[in-house]
Design an enzyme around this catalytic site. Structure first.
Site, PDB file in Angstrom:
ATOM      1  N   ASP A 199       1.715   2.552   3.725  1.00  0.00           N
ATOM      2  CA  ASP A 199       0.694   3.597   3.637  1.00  0.00           C
ATOM      3  C   ASP A 199       0.554   4.347   4.952  1.00  0.00           C
ATOM      4  O   ASP A 199       0.529   5.589   4.971  1.00  0.00           O
ATOM      5  CB  ASP A 199      -0.645   2.984   3.241  1.00  0.00           C
ATOM      6  CG  ASP A 199      -1.715   4.034   2.992  1.00  0.00           C
ATOM      7  OD1 ASP A 199      -1.575   4.807   2.029  1.00  0.00           O
ATOM      8  OD2 ASP A 199      -2.686   4.085   3.768  1.00  0.00           O
TER       9      ASP A 199
ATOM     10  N   HIS B 213       1.423   8.277   5.481  1.00  0.00           N
ATOM     11  CA  HIS B 213       0.464   9.258   6.000  1.00  0.00           C
ATOM     12  C   HIS B 213       0.969   9.940   7.271  1.00  0.00           C
ATOM     13  O   HIS B 213       0.769  11.142   7.462  1.00  0.00           O
ATOM     14  CB  HIS B 213      -0.868   8.578   6.309  1.00  0.00           C
ATOM     15  CG  HIS B 213      -1.710   8.298   5.110  1.00  0.00           C
ATOM     16  ND1 HIS B 213      -2.109   9.280   4.230  1.00  0.00           N
ATOM     17  CD2 HIS B 213      -2.239   7.140   4.638  1.00  0.00           C
ATOM     18  CE1 HIS B 213      -2.845   8.743   3.268  1.00  0.00           C
ATOM     19  NE2 HIS B 213      -2.927   7.446   3.494  1.00  0.00           N
TER      20      HIS B 213
ATOM     21  N   ASP C  41      -9.008  -4.157   6.013  1.00  0.00           N
ATOM     22  CA  ASP C  41     -10.121  -4.996   5.551  1.00  0.00           C
ATOM     23  C   ASP C  41     -10.424  -4.747   4.078  1.00  0.00           C
ATOM     24  O   ASP C  41     -10.695  -5.682   3.319  1.00  0.00           O
ATOM     25  CB  ASP C  41     -11.365  -4.812   6.426  1.00  0.00           C
ATOM     26  CG  ASP C  41     -11.820  -3.366   6.586  1.00  0.00           C
ATOM     27  OD1 ASP C  41     -11.606  -2.547   5.671  1.00  0.00           O
ATOM     28  OD2 ASP C  41     -12.399  -3.047   7.650  1.00  0.00           O
ATOM     29  N   ARG C  42     -10.371  -3.501   3.640  1.00  0.00           N
ATOM     30  CA  ARG C  42     -10.714  -3.211   2.256  1.00  0.00           C
ATOM     31  C   ARG C  42      -9.720  -3.808   1.273  1.00  0.00           C
ATOM     32  O   ARG C  42     -10.086  -4.148   0.147  1.00  0.00           O
ATOM     33  CB  ARG C  42     -10.874  -1.706   2.028  1.00  0.00           C
ATOM     34  CG  ARG C  42      -9.702  -0.819   2.402  1.00  0.00           C
ATOM     35  CD  ARG C  42     -10.115   0.644   2.273  1.00  0.00           C
ATOM     36  NE  ARG C  42      -9.085   1.618   2.650  1.00  0.00           N
ATOM     37  CZ  ARG C  42      -8.918   2.117   3.866  1.00  0.00           C
ATOM     38  NH1 ARG C  42      -9.711   1.706   4.845  1.00  0.00           N
ATOM     39  NH2 ARG C  42      -7.980   3.019   4.121  1.00  0.00           N
TER      40      ARG C  42
ATOM     41  N   THR D  14      -6.981   3.574  -1.593  1.00  0.00           N
ATOM     42  CA  THR D  14      -6.757   2.164  -1.293  1.00  0.00           C
ATOM     43  C   THR D  14      -7.813   1.252  -1.899  1.00  0.00           C
ATOM     44  O   THR D  14      -7.493   0.247  -2.535  1.00  0.00           O
ATOM     45  CB  THR D  14      -6.701   1.964   0.234  1.00  0.00           C
ATOM     46  OG1 THR D  14      -5.595   2.707   0.755  1.00  0.00           O
ATOM     47  CG2 THR D  14      -6.545   0.495   0.585  1.00  0.00           C
TER      48      THR D  14
ATOM     49  N   HIS E  43      -1.621   2.380  -5.116  1.00  0.00           N
ATOM     50  CA  HIS E  43      -1.435   3.790  -5.485  1.00  0.00           C
ATOM     51  C   HIS E  43      -0.059   4.223  -4.999  1.00  0.00           C
ATOM     52  O   HIS E  43       0.639   3.469  -4.314  1.00  0.00           O
ATOM     53  CB  HIS E  43      -2.508   4.689  -4.860  1.00  0.00           C
ATOM     54  CG  HIS E  43      -2.632   4.548  -3.370  1.00  0.00           C
ATOM     55  ND1 HIS E  43      -1.690   5.040  -2.489  1.00  0.00           N
ATOM     56  CD2 HIS E  43      -3.567   3.947  -2.594  1.00  0.00           C
ATOM     57  CE1 HIS E  43      -2.047   4.752  -1.256  1.00  0.00           C
ATOM     58  NE2 HIS E  43      -3.187   4.079  -1.287  1.00  0.00           N
TER      59      HIS E  43
ATOM     60  N   ASP F 173       0.827  -1.198   0.000  1.00  0.00           N
ATOM     61  CA  ASP F 173       0.000   0.000   0.000  1.00  0.00           C
ATOM     62  C   ASP F 173       0.873   1.265   0.000  1.00  0.00           C
ATOM     63  O   ASP F 173       1.757   1.426   0.839  1.00  0.00           O
ATOM     64  CB  ASP F 173      -0.886  -0.022   1.254  1.00  0.00           C
ATOM     65  CG  ASP F 173      -2.113   0.850   1.153  1.00  0.00           C
ATOM     66  OD1 ASP F 173      -1.994   1.976   0.636  1.00  0.00           O
ATOM     67  OD2 ASP F 173      -3.178   0.410   1.606  1.00  0.00           O
TER      68      ASP F 173
ATOM     69  N   ASN G  79     -12.686   5.282  -1.386  1.00  0.00           N
ATOM     70  CA  ASN G  79     -12.752   4.542  -0.119  1.00  0.00           C
ATOM     71  C   ASN G  79     -14.150   4.635   0.486  1.00  0.00           C
ATOM     72  O   ASN G  79     -14.636   3.696   1.117  1.00  0.00           O
ATOM     73  CB  ASN G  79     -11.732   5.074   0.879  1.00  0.00           C
ATOM     74  CG  ASN G  79     -10.315   4.648   0.550  1.00  0.00           C
ATOM     75  OD1 ASN G  79     -10.093   3.718  -0.228  1.00  0.00           O
ATOM     76  ND2 ASN G  79      -9.342   5.325   1.133  1.00  0.00           N
TER      77      ASN G  79
END
Length: 513
Positions: free
Chosen positions: A288, A292, A159-160, A76, A334, A37, A97
């Site tokens: 990720d 962030h 989870d996604r 994501t 991404h 990610d 998202n």
């Protein structure tokens, strides 16, 4: 199946030279799809010379350093929906998202991409995990349909990621829920290895984490940047207090845990040892969260890259010791943009944080006041992306709000474009080389008429859509610009001849490959 990509990746593998003495390989027993990610091609390029472990081994295969998440919604959920379906978000239905659906009965009109909003009492932040909104079949779904003996397993930090890569026909799906690794697949028996792993992880997290020691190549990254009067980043070592799961999630240890659980499931389920080919999807989310929380250019990301390389090396070595015949594809959902404070220091003159006045709630208040309309007239969050006009307004008032919103955003010097839904819908779906797609075409590849907003806002390059940084959120992604779209796409299998490719590839080509 009509695919909109180039099949560059497919062609490259099919055309690979095979010596006369080399018999064609049988299909691998285990296909492993790894998504890192926020692993931009820029990160891959800059750290590749220092990789000595798993990333070095995987990069000895066929490497497309110019892979693309070719759509505009570089988040994501949309990104992961392209990896194993062969479709852009316009076809998978995963436009973001989260999106706004004003027709649903609950008070919270925001819908999370991997939830079932029909579950009583659910909200977009306290939800039941589900693949309900994925309008496409994944590689695992299709393989199980063709070969019921095949197993389809997904493990991820989010989870996604696990939902969008695994699809619906999963034998096992596990992801971090903030406290432990959990599953939405209630019909499946919980493997003993998962129970044991979660217990061991809980015990480990109850202990404090000492500072990580940087490798020599990280020495030049140790520089502090103030992103607010109370928050600085750039020189972190990932120390952690006992029981701090938030810091665990935004540290290299998070990927180590995800890979360890993946290895445990491979062993207990016998993946790669059955009569048919199995599929394992692995979503590594720490890059990720680190990006962030700290940006992509500091000590924190350098430590993350070094650790990821070693962790992947250990994971692959475990598979080798078990004698498994496996193939790997590694890519990303991404890319990402570093903090503007560091970018400015390094000569990126147009790097800046977004004007708070562009946040949708603020724009909506101003427009509502000017037009004499009560209540929120614009729905959505942030200063860029997709926005919706309130359906509580009369049609004429909705048009007035839309017209004024487009005018307001277009007049701001930080805005590249503000585009109504009708213009995106009228744009033909693009194909071919994604490097040449216009911004409008990139928006079209993310567009679904059922879920997309009434208008879209695109900020100019190097504008970070975070007006006020906070702990865990100082930099981000989500734009149609190449620092968010360009990702590595890498294929590896034992005995495979290496190939360094500078031509382009598209993530929608992964599944057919």
């Amino acid at each position: 199946m009509k695919l909109l990509g180039s099949f560059a990746a497919v062609t490259a593998l099919v055309a690979m030279p095979v010596s006369a003495a080399q018999a064609p390989q049988a299909p691998p027993k285990l296909l492993i799809a790894i998504s890192v990610d926020q692993f931009s091609a820029d990160l891959f390029d800059s750290y590749r010379p220092y990789f000595t472990g798993g990333l070095a081994r995987i990069a000895s295969g066929t490497v497309f350093r110019n892979g693309y998440q070719s759509h505009a919604a570089t988040e994501t959920c949309p990104g992961h929906s392209t990896l194993l379906t062969a479709w852009h978000p316009s076809k998978t239905g995963i436009v973001a998202n989260s999106w706004v659906d004003q027709s649903i009965g609950r008070e919270d009109k925001t819908v999370y991409c991997a939830e079932d909003e029909t579950v009583p009492g659910s909200t977009s932040t306290a939800y039941t995990v589900s693949a309900k909104h994925l309008d496409a079949q994944t590689l695992g779904d299709l393989i199980k349909k063709a070969s019921p003996a095949s197993r389809n397993v997904a493990v991820a930090g989010k989870d996604r990621a696990a939902v969008m890569m695994g699809g619906r026909a999963v034998d096992q799906r596990w992801y971090w829920d903030g406290k432990t690794f959990a599953s939405d697949n209630k019909a499946a028996k919980v493997p003993a290895s998962v129970t044991a792993f979660n217990a061991a992880l809980e015990k480990a997290l109850a202990q404090p984490r000492e500072a990580m020691t940087p490798p020599a190549f990280c020495a030049g990254k140790d520089e502090v940047y103030a992103v607010s009067p109370t928050l600085s980043v750039g020189n972190g070592r990932f120390t952690r207090k006992a029981g701090d799961t938030s810091e665990f999630r935004r540290s290299p240890d998070f990927d180590g845990a995800t890979l360890a659980l993946s290895a445990a499931l491979i062993n207990e389920l016998g993946l790669g040892r059955g009569a048919a080919t199995d599929v394992l999807s692995v979503g590594l989310s720490a890059t990720d969260y680190v990006g962030h929380a700290y940006g992509t250019g500091g000590m924190e990301m350098c430590l993350q890259m070094a650790a990821l390389d070693l962790q992947l090396g250990s994971f692959l070595a475990t598979l080798d010791r078990n004698g498994l015949d496996y193939a790997v594809v590694l890519t990303a959902d991404h890319g990402g943009l570093d903090i503007p404070e560091r970018l400015s220091d390094r000569g990126v003159a147009d790097a800046a944080r977004v004007d708070p006045a562009l946040v949708a709630s603020e724009v909506g208040k101003r427009i509502g006041g000017l037009l004499g309309l009560g209540g929120p007239v614009i729905l959505g969050s942030g200063a860029s992306g997709e926005f919706w006009i309130s359906t509580k307004l009369a049609p004429a008032d909705r048009k007035r709000v839309l017209d004024m919103a487009l005018k307001t955003y277009r007049a701001h010097p930080q805005v590249y474009a503000a585009v109504p839904k009708s213009q995106v819908a009228a744009t033909p779906m693009p194909g071919g080389d994604p490097r040449g797609w216009t911004v409008l075409q990139r928006l079209r590849a993310s567009f679904d008429p059922k879920r997309s907003g009434d208008f879209m806002v695109v900020l100019k390059p190097n504008i970070t859509p975070i007006p006020a940084p906070s702990t865990g959120y100082v930099s981000t992604h989500g734009s149609p610009w190449d620092y968010d779209r360009r990702v590595p796409i890498i294929f590896w299998r034992k005995g495979m001849a290496g190939s360094a490719r500078n031509d382009w590839a598209d993530t929608v080509d992964l599944m057919p490959t």
